[in-house]
Design an enzyme around this catalytic site. Structure first.
Site, PDB file in Angstrom:
ATOM      1  N   ASP A 297      11.054   2.473   7.432  1.00 48.51           N
ATOM      2  CA  ASP A 297       9.807   2.067   6.774  1.00 48.51           C
ATOM      3  C   ASP A 297       9.718   2.692   5.379  1.00 48.51           C
ATOM      4  O   ASP A 297       9.228   2.071   4.427  1.00 48.51           O
ATOM      5  CB  ASP A 297       8.639   2.536   7.641  1.00 48.51           C
TER       6      ASP A 297
ATOM      7  N   HIS B 142      -0.048   5.031  13.646  1.00 49.67           N
ATOM      8  CA  HIS B 142       0.742   4.897  12.412  1.00 49.67           C
ATOM      9  C   HIS B 142      -0.251   4.746  11.260  1.00 49.67           C
ATOM     10  O   HIS B 142      -0.716   3.653  10.963  1.00 49.67           O
ATOM     11  CB  HIS B 142       1.644   3.669  12.554  1.00 49.67           C
TER      12      HIS B 142
ATOM     13  N   HIS C 168      -1.645   5.248   7.297  1.00 49.12           N
ATOM     14  CA  HIS C 168      -1.240   5.328   5.893  1.00 49.12           C
ATOM     15  C   HIS C 168      -2.272   6.163   5.141  1.00 49.12           C
ATOM     16  O   HIS C 168      -3.449   6.176   5.493  1.00 49.12           O
ATOM     17  CB  HIS C 168      -1.113   3.930   5.297  1.00 49.12           C
TER      18      HIS C 168
ATOM     19  N   CYS D  53       5.064   3.138  -3.427  1.00 51.27           N
ATOM     20  CA  CYS D  53       3.989   3.719  -4.214  1.00 51.27           C
ATOM     21  C   CYS D  53       2.671   3.502  -3.497  1.00 51.27           C
ATOM     22  O   CYS D  53       2.319   2.378  -3.157  1.00 51.27           O
ATOM     23  CB  CYS D  53       3.960   3.034  -5.569  1.00 51.27           C
TER      24      CYS D  53
ATOM     25  N   ASN E 239       2.789   5.981   3.389  1.00 48.85           N
ATOM     26  CA  ASN E 239       2.849   6.534   4.733  1.00 48.85           C
ATOM     27  C   ASN E 239       2.348   7.971   4.770  1.00 48.85           C
ATOM     28  O   ASN E 239       2.519   8.724   3.814  1.00 48.85           O
ATOM     29  CB  ASN E 239       4.312   6.531   5.209  1.00 48.85           C
TER      30      ASN E 239
END
Lengths: 319, 319
Positions: free
Chosen positions: A28, A225, A227, A258, A267
């Site tokens: 990823d 997960h 961000h 970015c 992430n």
């Protein structure tokens, strides 16, 4: 390094004693890099991540090279990784063809990726949500029927846009729960709930987890997960840990494009996560110094500094 | 702006309905800026912050100009601010002389600043912890005896290095509690618990707050002041909110020097905080769009981008 003894480990009530970090930096994290990263650098990255104590290191993707040119070397990379004792090396597979390629190389863990919203399903998979699920169903079934090294293949289901969608705004929780159930029903061993644009906040995270509880989804089959696009990833992680989640995705050095791009990556940095977990007295098996060194090395390869605050703080003090 | 309706407001159990943000950008944020910011720009900054809905905007410091040259214009700035209805404009006062200057200009809220560790007391105040407390005692007593606009002057006590110290490592909780009690005993109306080097994690925050509870310190007299040096500030804030804290310090745009400098600044960005609070359905009175515009404007004045992830995400999308 900072002053010795930091972070000070002070456990908090109701948190798990151990967390499994699902490291996504090599897949990823790298997939949107424009400049091609040499296959040997990728292999060294995975090996260094494993040596730093990460036990699940997502390695690459068997998506068609046309869609993710950076990972077009999956077939050459995967054999270079070898068998690392105690370390899982899952790979992304989008369809039957990808699964065939992965299984032929001996992959023991694979992942499919669905969307909770119609807009992103169209944008990312050129299908409706249900068409995408229908596409994955036979892939998951075949993966589960396969064996690698005398073990059943483990299948992870990624679910994007679980909280907000750049076109649709807030995503209704029942809509997310429906797709989660569908992924589990088709045989996925675990889910990864993605806040793809980083807009979630802790109450929203807890509400989704509670809704999954109500539907009988076991918490130990759920990974989160997050961000860090809006800086919320660690607060959301804390909320998920308080709910009992023990699998957290993160990307070494915060790799993942970015954080200000419209693609809204960014992430959660594994180092920022490890700092918090170790501060909470939660075991990860990770050596933060070795991991930070790895991210500093990778940042040099990519030619720009890591966006991880912990990497910056620790590497500044080391210099 | 991002898609409408984001962040989605989803309250979580056990959190306060409203949080007072103590905005420190104009003082703590600017004090380490090397290039002198014009007084008129500072005044506009404070006015814009107030117009964005912040009700406590720390305005400047009456420290000797030799120590903080950036704020040497306090005497000229403070009268420019005027009286903003519903908005407190506290100022830092280090000693009798600073207090006199502040009171002469009509300041109604002042703050003193102590250290929980001997190393930082020496470095910052050239005194032991107890010598610094002895220095502040008459300042606080005089401030409390003073009146401004028919109200008693309100005194805040900042306490630095409440969690970790760059020389001493982890800071023992009883040591912090002792100084907190001393500040309250001498008359401070509220405390601001500072994680000056940003190393705290949520369990440590909860343990300190529990220790203060045990000593009978009312939670409504405690503010928290987290730095984002290791990315932990919002997770720590969430823990503090769960404990019942309702005063949170933050700096517009994350102003407060380079987060990677040895001085270990890196204030929590007000915008990142507001995103989380509004996502949790917690009232702040802040207009996030106006606040972000203010930070973008200030970043232009300073000639470098805001380190706030929310400012970057929102301002990118606006462009």
């Amino acid at each position: 390094m900072t002053a010795p003894g930091l972070p000070m480990a002070v456990p908090a009530r109701g948190l798990p004693p151990r967390v499994r970090i699902h490291e996504v930096g090599a897949r990823d994290g790298l997939q949107n890099e424009k400049a091609t990263v040499p296959t040997e650098v990728k292999a060294e990255f995975v090996h260094r991540l494993a040596a730093a104590g990460l036990t699940t290191v997502e390695a690459t993707s068997f998506v068609h090279p046309k869609w993710v040119p950076q990972l077009a070397d999956a077939e050459r990379l995967f054999p270079l990784l070898g068998d690392i004792e105690g370390v899982h090396l899952p790979v992304l597979v989008p369809n039957d063809r990808g699964l065939d390629r992965a299984l032929a190389l001996g992959a023991r863990r694979v992942a499919v990726f669905a969307s909770a919203t119609e807009s992103f399903a169209q944008a990312n998979l050129n299908r409706t949500v249900d068409e995408a699920l229908a596409m994955f169903e036979p892939v998951v079934a075949r993966a589960k029927a396969a064996e690698a090294a005398h073990e059943r293949v483990h299948v992870r289901g990624y679910l994007s846009m679980c909280f907000g969608d750049p076109w649709e705004g807030p995503v209704p929780i029942p809509q997310v729960v429906r797709v989660c159930k569908a992924l589990l029903d088709m045989g996925c061993d675990e889910l990864s709930l993605g806040d793809t644009i980083g807009v979630a906040t802790p109450g929203h995270v807890l509400a989704l987890l509670a809704a999954l509880d109500e539907q009988g989804v076991p918490t130990d089959r759920i990974g989160v997960h997050f961000h860090d696009t809006y800086g919320q990833a660690l607060a959301n992680t804390l909320a998920a840990l308080q709910h009992g989640v023990t699998t957290v995705d993160a990307s070494a050095g915060g790799l993942g494009g970015c954080p200000y791009a419209k693609s809204a990556t960014g992430n959660l940095a594994t180092e920022d996560l490890v700092w918090m977990l170790h501060g909470l007295g939660i075991e990860t098996g990770v050596d933060l110094g070795r991991l930070t060194d790895t991210s500093v090395w990778m940042a040099t390869q990519l030619g720009r500094p890591s966006p991880s605050r912990t990497v910056r703080a620790l590497s500044h003090k080391e210099s």
